[in-house]
Design a protein around this motif. Structure first.
Motif, PDB file in Angstrom:
ATOM      1  N   UNK A 163       0.830  -1.205   0.000  1.00 30.97           N
ATOM      2  CA  UNK A 163       0.000   0.000   0.000  1.00 30.97           C
ATOM      3  C   UNK A 163       0.866   1.258   0.000  1.00 30.97           C
ATOM      4  N   UNK A 164       1.946   1.239   0.754  1.00 35.23           N
ATOM      5  CA  UNK A 164       2.840   2.396   0.808  1.00 35.23           C
ATOM      6  C   UNK A 164       3.531   2.674  -0.512  1.00 35.23           C
ATOM      7  N   UNK A 165       3.638   1.655  -1.355  1.00 35.81           N
ATOM      8  CA  UNK A 165       4.260   1.843  -2.670  1.00 35.81           C
ATOM      9  C   UNK A 165       3.422   2.725  -3.576  1.00 35.81           C
ATOM     10  N   UNK A 166       2.122   2.811  -3.274  1.00 40.05           N
ATOM     11  CA  UNK A 166       1.197   3.554  -4.128  1.00 40.05           C
ATOM     12  C   UNK A 166       0.660   4.817  -3.436  1.00 40.05           C
ATOM     13  N   UNK A 167       1.376   5.279  -2.410  1.00 33.63           N
ATOM     14  CA  UNK A 167       0.874   6.387  -1.593  1.00 33.63           C
ATOM     15  C   UNK A 167       1.367   7.756  -2.042  1.00 33.63           C
ATOM     16  N   UNK A 168       2.076   7.816  -3.162  1.00 32.87           N
ATOM     17  CA  UNK A 168       2.612   9.095  -3.624  1.00 32.87           C
ATOM     18  C   UNK A 168       1.539  10.109  -3.961  1.00 32.87           C
ATOM     19  N   UNK A 169       1.934  11.353  -3.944  1.00 33.80           N
ATOM     20  CA  UNK A 169       0.991  12.467  -4.087  1.00 33.80           C
ATOM     21  C   UNK A 169       0.152  12.391  -5.359  1.00 33.80           C
ATOM     22  N   UNK A 170       0.774  11.996  -6.467  1.00 39.20           N
ATOM     23  CA  UNK A 170       0.059  11.993  -7.747  1.00 39.20           C
ATOM     24  C   UNK A 170      -0.142  10.586  -8.318  1.00 39.20           C
ATOM     25  N   UNK A 171       0.155   9.559  -7.505  1.00 41.54           N
ATOM     26  CA  UNK A 171       0.060   8.208  -8.054  1.00 41.54           C
ATOM     27  C   UNK A 171      -1.340   7.882  -8.534  1.00 41.54           C
ATOM     28  N   UNK A 172      -2.340   8.097  -7.699  1.00 39.32           N
ATOM     29  CA  UNK A 172      -3.693   7.651  -8.025  1.00 39.32           C
ATOM     30  C   UNK A 172      -4.206   8.286  -9.307  1.00 39.32           C
ATOM     31  N   UNK A 173      -4.016   9.589  -9.454  1.00 40.81           N
ATOM     32  CA  UNK A 173      -4.549  10.264 -10.642  1.00 40.81           C
ATOM     33  C   UNK A 173      -3.843   9.796 -11.909  1.00 40.81           C
ATOM     34  N   UNK A 174      -2.533   9.591 -11.844  1.00 42.89           N
ATOM     35  CA  UNK A 174      -1.794   9.132 -13.014  1.00 42.89           C
ATOM     36  C   UNK A 174      -2.147   7.687 -13.358  1.00 42.89           C
ATOM     37  N   UNK A 175      -2.190   6.853 -12.339  1.00 41.74           N
ATOM     38  CA  UNK A 175      -2.451   5.428 -12.556  1.00 41.74           C
ATOM     39  C   UNK A 175      -3.880   5.203 -13.034  1.00 41.74           C
ATOM     40  N   UNK A 176      -4.817   5.863 -12.405  1.00 42.19           N
ATOM     41  CA  UNK A 176      -6.222   5.676 -12.771  1.00 42.19           C
ATOM     42  C   UNK A 176      -6.480   6.100 -14.211  1.00 42.19           C
ATOM     43  N   UNK A 177      -5.774   7.139 -14.647  1.00 42.81           N
ATOM     44  CA  UNK A 177      -5.964   7.650 -16.001  1.00 42.81           C
ATOM     45  C   UNK A 177      -5.322   6.754 -17.051  1.00 42.81           C
ATOM     46  N   UNK A 178      -4.146   6.205 -16.759  1.00 42.20           N
ATOM     47  CA  UNK A 178      -3.343   5.560 -17.800  1.00 42.20           C
ATOM     48  C   UNK A 178      -3.318   4.040 -17.764  1.00 42.20           C
ATOM     49  N   UNK A 179      -3.683   3.426 -16.641  1.00 44.11           N
ATOM     50  CA  UNK A 179      -3.626   1.966 -16.542  1.00 44.11           C
ATOM     51  C   UNK A 179      -4.802   1.310 -17.256  1.00 44.11           C
ATOM     52  N   UNK A 180      -4.542   0.174 -17.880  1.00 37.06           N
ATOM     53  CA  UNK A 180      -5.610  -0.614 -18.486  1.00 37.06           C
ATOM     54  C   UNK A 180      -6.501  -1.215 -17.409  1.00 37.06           C
ATOM     55  N   UNK A 181      -7.780  -1.333 -17.724  1.00 37.01           N
ATOM     56  CA  UNK A 181      -8.699  -1.994 -16.810  1.00 37.01           C
ATOM     57  C   UNK A 181      -8.316  -3.463 -16.660  1.00 37.01           C
ATOM     58  N   UNK A 182      -8.523  -3.996 -15.470  1.00 38.99           N
ATOM     59  CA  UNK A 182      -8.206  -5.400 -15.241  1.00 38.99           C
ATOM     60  C   UNK A 182      -7.933  -5.655 -13.769  1.00 38.99           C
ATOM     61  N   UNK A 183      -7.528  -6.880 -13.469  1.00 41.68           N
ATOM     62  CA  UNK A 183      -7.358  -7.309 -12.086  1.00 41.68           C
ATOM     63  C   UNK A 183      -6.280  -6.524 -11.353  1.00 41.68           C
ATOM     64  N   UNK A 184      -5.173  -6.219 -12.027  1.00 45.27           N
ATOM     65  CA  UNK A 184      -4.086  -5.480 -11.372  1.00 45.27           C
ATOM     66  C   UNK A 184      -4.548  -4.078 -11.007  1.00 45.27           C
ATOM     67  N   UNK A 185      -5.162  -3.384 -11.959  1.00 40.88           N
ATOM     68  CA  UNK A 185      -5.643  -2.029 -11.703  1.00 40.88           C
ATOM     69  C   UNK A 185      -6.661  -2.043 -10.572  1.00 40.88           C
ATOM     70  N   UNK A 186      -7.588  -2.975 -10.641  1.00 40.79           N
ATOM     71  CA  UNK A 186      -8.623  -3.044  -9.601  1.00 40.79           C
ATOM     72  C   UNK A 186      -8.017  -3.275  -8.224  1.00 40.79           C
ATOM     73  N   UNK A 187      -7.026  -4.163  -8.140  1.00 40.52           N
ATOM     74  CA  UNK A 187      -6.431  -4.457  -6.842  1.00 40.52           C
ATOM     75  C   UNK A 187      -5.665  -3.258  -6.298  1.00 40.52           C
ATOM     76  N   UNK A 188      -4.872  -2.632  -7.161  1.00 42.51           N
ATOM     77  CA  UNK A 188      -4.096  -1.478  -6.692  1.00 42.51           C
ATOM     78  C   UNK A 188      -5.020  -0.360  -6.224  1.00 42.51           C
ATOM     79  N   UNK A 189      -6.050  -0.067  -6.988  1.00 43.79           N
ATOM     80  CA  UNK A 189      -6.967   1.007  -6.604  1.00 43.79           C
ATOM     81  C   UNK A 189      -7.745   0.646  -5.322  1.00 43.79           C
ATOM     82  N   UNK A 190      -7.969  -0.641  -5.101  1.00 47.36           N
ATOM     83  CA  UNK A 190      -8.672  -1.039  -3.873  1.00 47.36           C
ATOM     84  C   UNK A 190      -7.859  -0.724  -2.631  1.00 47.36           C
ATOM     85  N   UNK A 191      -6.523  -0.656  -2.793  1.00 50.23           N
ATOM     86  CA  UNK A 191      -5.661  -0.344  -1.652  1.00 50.23           C
ATOM     87  C   UNK A 191      -5.666   1.145  -1.329  1.00 50.23           C
ATOM     88  N   UNK A 192      -6.150   1.954  -2.265  1.00 48.53           N
ATOM     89  CA  UNK A 192      -6.107   3.399  -2.084  1.00 48.53           C
ATOM     90  C   UNK A 192      -7.452   3.934  -1.611  1.00 48.53           C
TER      91      UNK A 192
END
Length: 211
Positions: A182-211
């Motif tokens: 969870x701490x790996x994805x806690x950066x100030x702009x991580x969520x907005x960049x990742x949510x915009x650019x990552x493909x939909x799927x299990x990895x994206x869903x899991x990472x976003x669930x941690x945030x």
């Protein structure tokens, strides 16, 4: 090409310098650069080089990035951390020759640079030359030229071996310490960049669930 820059805590103070040089070279190539931090040594979200590997794997395996530029003091720890995950081929790049041969022979998707060791005056020039050589020619074209066929064959063999050697990324994340991931994805702009650019799927869903 979309390039992600990730800095761990020991070299976070150099993020601005690295980003400026990377963007200078990338703009000429028509590449996009996303700066995932750390942005300063005092950021609330403190990333270790292990966490840089966790983040890089998420970015590369979802298409949020096509290539990751990272490193640490020596570059060794970051290189080992990134190569611990499926879908990541990270080279240890100390100089422009390393960059060129890694790109042409190994056709990787990440590089770990020693941002402290052997870096003083002229570091911005060294970084510029590294980035220029990394994308001087089409990656995977082979070097030396008389060895193009066996080098490309060896890369395909390596890809097959790696496909068999790794488990699915979400399974790996779930078996690691949850706070580390969870701490790996806690950066100030991580969520907005990742949510915009990552493909939909299990990895994206899991990472976003941690945030």
């Amino acid at each position: 090409m979309r390039i992600a820059l990730i800095n761990e805590n020991s070299q976070a103070a150099k993020n601005g310098l690295i980003y400026r040089v990377l963007k200078q070279v990338s703009d000429v190539k028509g590449f996009q650069v996303d700066n995932y931090g750390m942005y300063t040594a005092d950021d609330n979200a403190q990333l270790t080089y292990v966490q840089a590997g966790i983040m890089a794997a998420a970015l590369l395996n979802t298409g949020a990035a096509d290539f990751v530029v990272t490193g640490c003091g020596t570059g060794e720890g970051a290189m080992l951390a990134l190569n611990s995950f499926p879908g990541v081929i990270c080279g240890h790049v100390e100089d422009p020759l390393d960059a060129y041969t890694f790109a042409q022979i190994n056709d990787g998707n990440a590089m770990a640079i020693p941002f402290a060791l052997k870096n003083g005056w002229g570091q911005e020039l060294q970084l510029k030359y590294i980035f220029e050589q990394m994308w001087l020619e089409q990656p995977g074209s082979g070097y030396p030229k008389e060895r193009i066929v066996p080098e490309q064959r060896n890369k395909r063999i390596l890809d097959t071996v790696r496909d068999k050697a790794y488990r699915p990324l979400v399974d790996i994340y779930q078996d690691l310490d949850s706070e580390l991931v969870k701490g790996s994805f806690a950066g100030q702009h991580f969520k907005e960049l990742f949510q915009t650019n990552a493909r939909d799927g299990a990895i994206k869903d899991y990472v976003l669930s941690l945030l």
